[in-house]
Design a protein around this motif. Structure first.
Motif, PDB file in Angstrom:
ATOM      1  N   TYR A 188      36.791 -53.181  -6.251  1.00  0.00           N
ATOM      2  CA  TYR A 188      38.254 -53.231  -6.225  1.00  0.00           C
ATOM      3  C   TYR A 188      38.803 -53.293  -7.643  1.00  0.00           C
ATOM      4  N   ASP A 189      39.902 -52.596  -7.859  1.00  0.00           N
ATOM      5  CA  ASP A 189      40.602 -52.650  -9.138  1.00  0.00           C
ATOM      6  C   ASP A 189      41.642 -53.761  -9.042  1.00  0.00           C
ATOM      7  N   TRP A 212      37.771 -54.809 -12.791  1.00  0.00           N
ATOM      8  CA  TRP A 212      37.212 -54.529 -11.480  1.00  0.00           C
ATOM      9  C   TRP A 212      36.334 -55.689 -11.028  1.00  0.00           C
ATOM     10  N   GLU A 254      40.304 -51.550 -17.683  1.00  0.00           N
ATOM     11  CA  GLU A 254      40.124 -51.757 -16.251  1.00  0.00           C
ATOM     12  C   GLU A 254      39.554 -53.145 -15.978  1.00  0.00           C
ATOM     13  N   PHE A 274      44.401 -54.989  -3.094  1.00  0.00           N
ATOM     14  CA  PHE A 274      43.910 -54.162  -4.187  1.00  0.00           C
ATOM     15  C   PHE A 274      43.297 -52.860  -3.692  1.00  0.00           C
ATOM     16  N   ILE A 324      38.099 -48.724  -5.127  1.00  0.00           N
ATOM     17  CA  ILE A 324      37.909 -47.533  -5.944  1.00  0.00           C
ATOM     18  C   ILE A 324      36.486 -47.000  -5.939  1.00  0.00           C
ATOM     19  N   ARG A 378      33.791 -52.976 -16.757  1.00  0.00           N
ATOM     20  CA  ARG A 378      35.201 -53.103 -16.358  1.00  0.00           C
ATOM     21  C   ARG A 378      35.541 -54.583 -16.203  1.00  0.00           C
ATOM     22  N   SER A 409      43.275 -54.944 -11.730  1.00  0.00           N
ATOM     23  CA  SER A 409      44.014 -54.886 -12.991  1.00  0.00           C
ATOM     24  C   SER A 409      45.481 -55.280 -12.852  1.00  0.00           C
TER      25      SER A 409
END
Length: 75
Positions: free
Chosen positions: A29-30, A21, A19, A68, A71, A12, A32
């Motif tokens: 954490y994302d 990350w 994505e 963020f 995830i 990612r 994006s």
């Protein structure tokens, strides 16, 4: 929270998949949505990595991660 390996996190990176990350203190954490992480790079930092040790050199605190969505957990 779902668990991800370092290898899964590395995919990612904004290059191989859409994505973007990063991990910090075991939480993934994302990032994006951040314009600062477009194409998977933020200054000299690359997405798809654990940035825990690198935060000390940043001009901001860990509070930046509050922006963020967490995830997953890095295992």
């Amino acid at each position: 929270m779902k668990h991800y390996t370092k290898q899964q996190l590395a995919l990612r990176n904004g290059q191989d998949r859409p994505e973007i990350w990063v991990a910090y203190k075991g939480i993934i954490y994302d990032v994006s949505i951040s314009k600062l992480w477009k194409k998977g790079m933020h200054y000299e930092h690359w997405a798809g990595q654990d940035l825990t040790d690198e935060l000390a050199d940043a001009p901001h605190t860990e509070k930046v991660f509050e922006k963020f969505m967490a995830i997953g957990q890095l295992t």
